[in-house]
Scaffold this motif. Sequence first.
Motif, short mmCIF file in Angstrom:
data_model
loop_
_atom_site.label_atom_id
_atom_site.label_comp_id
_atom_site.label_asym_id
_atom_site.label_seq_id
_atom_site.Cartn_x
_atom_site.Cartn_y
_atom_site.Cartn_z
N GLN A 27 -8.06 13.94 -3.23
CA GLN A 27 -7.34 13.31 -4.35
C GLN A 27 -7.85 13.85 -5.67
O GLN A 27 -7.07 14.13 -6.59
CB GLN A 27 -7.49 11.78 -4.27
N TRP B 271 -2.54 16.54 -1.54
CA TRP B 271 -2.00 15.40 -0.80
C TRP B 271 -2.50 15.43 0.64
O TRP B 271 -2.44 16.47 1.31
CB TRP B 271 -0.47 15.43 -0.82
N VAL B 272 -2.94 14.27 1.10
CA VAL B 272 -3.27 14.09 2.51
C VAL B 272 -2.45 12.89 3.00
O VAL B 272 -2.48 11.84 2.35
CB VAL B 272 -4.79 13.80 2.69
N ILE C 77 -4.20 7.36 -5.38
CA ILE C 77 -4.13 7.57 -3.94
C ILE C 77 -2.94 8.46 -3.61
O ILE C 77 -2.04 8.65 -4.42
CB ILE C 77 -4.07 6.25 -3.14
N ASP D 174 -5.79 2.08 2.32
CA ASP D 174 -5.44 1.39 1.08
C ASP D 174 -6.70 1.42 0.23
O ASP D 174 -7.77 1.01 0.70
CB ASP D 174 -5.01 -0.06 1.38
N GLU D 175 -6.60 1.88 -0.98
CA GLU D 175 -7.81 2.03 -1.81
C GLU D 175 -8.54 0.71 -2.05
O GLU D 175 -9.70 0.70 -2.41
CB GLU D 175 -7.46 2.68 -3.16
N MET E 264 -9.00 5.40 -9.13
CA MET E 264 -8.71 6.62 -8.36
C MET E 264 -7.26 6.58 -7.85
O MET E 264 -6.80 5.57 -7.36
CB MET E 264 -9.71 6.64 -7.19
N ILE F 91 -0.25 8.44 -1.67
CA ILE F 91 1.06 7.86 -1.91
C ILE F 91 0.78 6.49 -2.49
O ILE F 91 0.05 5.72 -1.89
CB ILE F 91 1.86 7.74 -0.61
N THR G 173 -1.48 9.54 4.71
CA THR G 173 -2.24 8.39 5.21
C THR G 173 -1.27 7.29 5.61
O THR G 173 -0.17 7.20 5.07
CB THR G 173 -3.18 7.80 4.14
N VAL H 204 4.88 1.97 -4.02
CA VAL H 204 6.09 2.78 -4.02
C VAL H 204 7.32 1.97 -4.39
O VAL H 204 8.30 2.52 -4.83
CB VAL H 204 6.34 3.42 -2.65
N ASP I 283 11.99 2.32 -6.45
CA ASP I 283 13.09 2.45 -5.50
C ASP I 283 14.37 1.81 -6.01
O ASP I 283 14.40 1.05 -6.97
CB ASP I 283 12.67 2.02 -4.09
N GLU J 199 -11.01 11.21 -0.64
CA GLU J 199 -11.24 11.04 -2.08
C GLU J 199 -11.41 12.39 -2.77
O GLU J 199 -10.91 12.60 -3.88
CB GLU J 199 -12.48 10.16 -2.31
N HIS K 58 11.99 2.88 1.32
CA HIS K 58 10.95 2.68 0.31
C HIS K 58 9.59 2.46 0.91
O HIS K 58 8.60 2.41 0.19
CB HIS K 58 11.30 1.47 -0.57
N THR K 59 9.48 2.30 2.24
CA THR K 59 8.18 1.98 2.82
C THR K 59 7.30 3.22 2.88
O THR K 59 7.78 4.35 2.93
CB THR K 59 8.33 1.42 4.25
N GLU K 60 6.00 2.98 2.90
CA GLU K 60 5.06 4.10 2.96
C GLU K 60 5.24 4.93 4.22
O GLU K 60 5.16 6.16 4.18
CB GLU K 60 3.63 3.55 2.94
N GLN L 19 8.08 7.22 3.85
CA GLN L 19 7.82 8.30 2.89
C GLN L 19 6.86 9.34 3.46
O GLN L 19 7.03 10.54 3.22
CB GLN L 19 7.31 7.70 1.59
N VAL L 20 5.88 8.88 4.23
CA VAL L 20 4.98 9.84 4.87
C VAL L 20 5.75 10.67 5.88
O VAL L 20 5.61 11.90 5.95
CB VAL L 20 3.79 9.10 5.55
#
Lengths: 211, 705
Positions: free
Chosen positions: A24, A29-30, B3, A36-37, B1, B5, A32, B9, B13, A21, A101-103, A106-107
């Motif tokens: 952020q 950027w970290v 995040i 999930d927030e 807040m 990423i 993850t 997302v 796309d 946090e 498109h998936t997290e 992208q990571v």
Amino acid sequence: MTTVSVDGVEVEVAAGTTILEAAQLAGRWVPTVCYDERQAPFGACRVCMVGVVGSPKPLPACTTPCRDGMEIETEEPTARRVSRAVVELVLSELPEAPAPHTELAQVAERLAVGEPRWGGAVHRRDDDLRHPYLALRHELCISCGRCVRACDEVQGAFALTATGRGFEANIAAGLDAGFEESSCVSCGACADTCPTDAISEISLVKRLKGA
Amino acid sequence: MAIAIPTDVKTSDERFDRTATTTCGYCGVGCRLETRASGGRIVSIGPALDGPANEGHTCLKGRFAHGFTRSPDRLRTPLIREDGELRPATWEEALDRIVAELERIKGAHGADALAGLASSRATNEDCYAMTRLMRAAVGTNNIDNCSRVCHSPTSFALRKSFGLSGATGSFTDLDQAEVALLLGVNPTQGHPVVGARIKQAALRGCKLITIDPRRIELADYGQVHLAPRPGTNAAVVLGLCHVVRRDGMLDEGFIAARTEGYEALEELLAGYDPQAVEEVTGIPAADLEAAAHLYGEAGSGSLLWGLGVTEHKYGSEVVQLLCNLAMMTGKVGKPGSALLPLRGQNNVQGSSDMGALPDTYTAYRSVEDEEVAASFEAAWGAPLSRRKGLTIPQMFDAAVAGELKAMYIFGEDIAQTDPDTAHVIAALESLEFVVCQEIFPNETTKFADVVLPASAFLEKEGTFINAERRFQIVEPAIDPPGEARTDFEIIGEVCRRLGHETGWRSPWDALDEIARLTPEYAGVSRARLGRQGLQWPVRPDGTDSPTLYDTVFDRPGGRGHFAALPYKAPGDAADQDFPLILVTGRILQHYNAGTMTRRTGNATLVDRDLLEIHPLDAERLWVKDGDRVSVRSRVGRIEIEAKVTERIEPGHVFTTFHFPETRTNLLVGQSADVNTSCPEYKVIAVDVRPMSEEPAFIPVVADVS
């Protein structure tokens, strides 16, 4: 208040704020995967590793609380090497690369993790497309636990469970009889949070397959 | 807040060519949604992470039930009746017919021979335009909306007790409440995102008191569940108040400083000791006392209610009694202590706020108020009637009596959803001219002379107001199909052709006009609403009001009003001929008349209405799970499949009204709330019999050997 620096940027945070946090807040950027927030921090994936001056080893940003005066380095080389290795290992278990498109994809891209160097066993394809809206493609599951926690902590339906161990670790709807036979209320919070599309909207899966 | 990423997302796309952030058009929770479309069709919908009411969550209706928008039977062209049949027509033909007929009837019988219905499903701007059509272009106050049949008692009572017609707080109060009391509301089915929020609060330690003839899901997460006989809510709440007073849980400082009329209530309460209440309600005295102590002793407590309170003969009085309970314990206007009526439809709050009612302009200002009426006359440039118009049930009566000749029905399937279906159909058949502005052919369009193809919530722009009084922006995710037009456009065009020019170029002009003419909404504008919306009253500088009444009530003298209202028996009661009490309601997978959800995958999950019946009743009546049964009331009869379950108490049965083939509302009579004429959908004496008399068990013959 607690003051920490993230890559040289000083931020003031409330007691109990995590390193993630704080990063952020500092605009850093970290990476993850299991975070999930909307859910309590879980600390399962070990992708959010960061360096902290004075710490003998990298620390997970999502579950480590800030201490006053902490100096956090998001791109500390050892931490970054761990993050990359974890993402690469996760990718190596999948029978196909996750959709762009998936997290997870992208990571991986942002961490410059390409084709995994390790061959070997990949998850067996096992698609459950019985529900009118939710597709469950077990082969894409990376056991991050986000869907299970979304079901428990956001919806409160308690329909999903973690199953198996090691390479066989996966998730199940109800007693693995599918969403409709479980306590699922079809809210889709699991599909919404899934970072690999192991659970996704069936209409989108059909589109992917060109149907 | 933010995040690292965004989870979301998927919005950026390449699988999608159009994205929007809008507000859900199903229930009154007001979830903010991210929509993604491709090739003119919605492909996917997800929750907005910053949605104030949903905080990144939705239910299966908001997220998945969007396929109806491109259903093959969507109305795509206007229809007009010719030789008894509806045939496709051009917009010119349809509009010409409407204008000619409305003008003819107005000329022959006067403006009050016409009536219009706005819709709690539509935007504020649509509803406001509809009021302008009826009031300025036609010249009558005969305008009402479907909140008449759901939450009009809530609106009436909150105004009487506190001053303003809306929730006193916000859903965030549920995160802080030590205790939540739920009366006649089943949020995990009817308002799933709030239901999930309450469940999470309960798992964190918030204590729940659930009061419902059915053992609702949240009862399993609560401390006390009370199952009163249907129609006895007033006795339950009076009993709670009695115990609060008897056992010293009053907030005397609050009562003295902030309220009036307590003495009269105190006198009344003497007659409602737990034993007396047990006689009337069937609730064990000890359970009632436990509930009163849980609520009374908590530092903060919120009250939630739904149609299980309002859809009764004395529904509005029970809401006033709930206000009493909150004031006696000082649990109003503070964090965690809110009164939260869960509104059934997306814009139940807004349609009435906008003055789509026969007796009020915007913000519940009377049509008889000379100053208010004059301000609208000046703005609209038309003379306005000072005479109150007809409510929906009065419209049906007037139609049958031959006094009402035409109705313009926008977004309501009255032949499916209003009570006493036979009477509604008689009314529709009596009318000379009926316009339906709809997205699908339905039970009511069967009686229409002109059907106009309109737009779904995913195809229009404007604002809704959710159950927290929050104005939120609605943006189109896709365009209306075929020749269908937005409702705002259609109503404006009808006004124009009737010789009344609105001057609006878009709904945003109407919103500006609403803000200009209504002090409570003075600071509302499209730019200020942004992604988070604003909770009315909104001051001219844009400051909104998440919590009401933290210092004063909005009544003369600033004091809250205690209403001393005794329990009175409901409009119907079980007897020898009709020994069971039917309660009607809705379920998670479907929404009201099912017009939308039946045309989506939700129909795969649940494809019929079921009659819930307790095992003891089922055994006595020789009914097995899955049997077809006949349900007869004093006014009608239906056939339906039985579901044997212990969720319902013996003596009661429950069903939904989602499928037109069931026609549940054939069973509902004319009994209605004494103050607002909201129908008594919740207490119907019925007789249930199996369709075929196969014994459900073999009777045991006494062993005489």
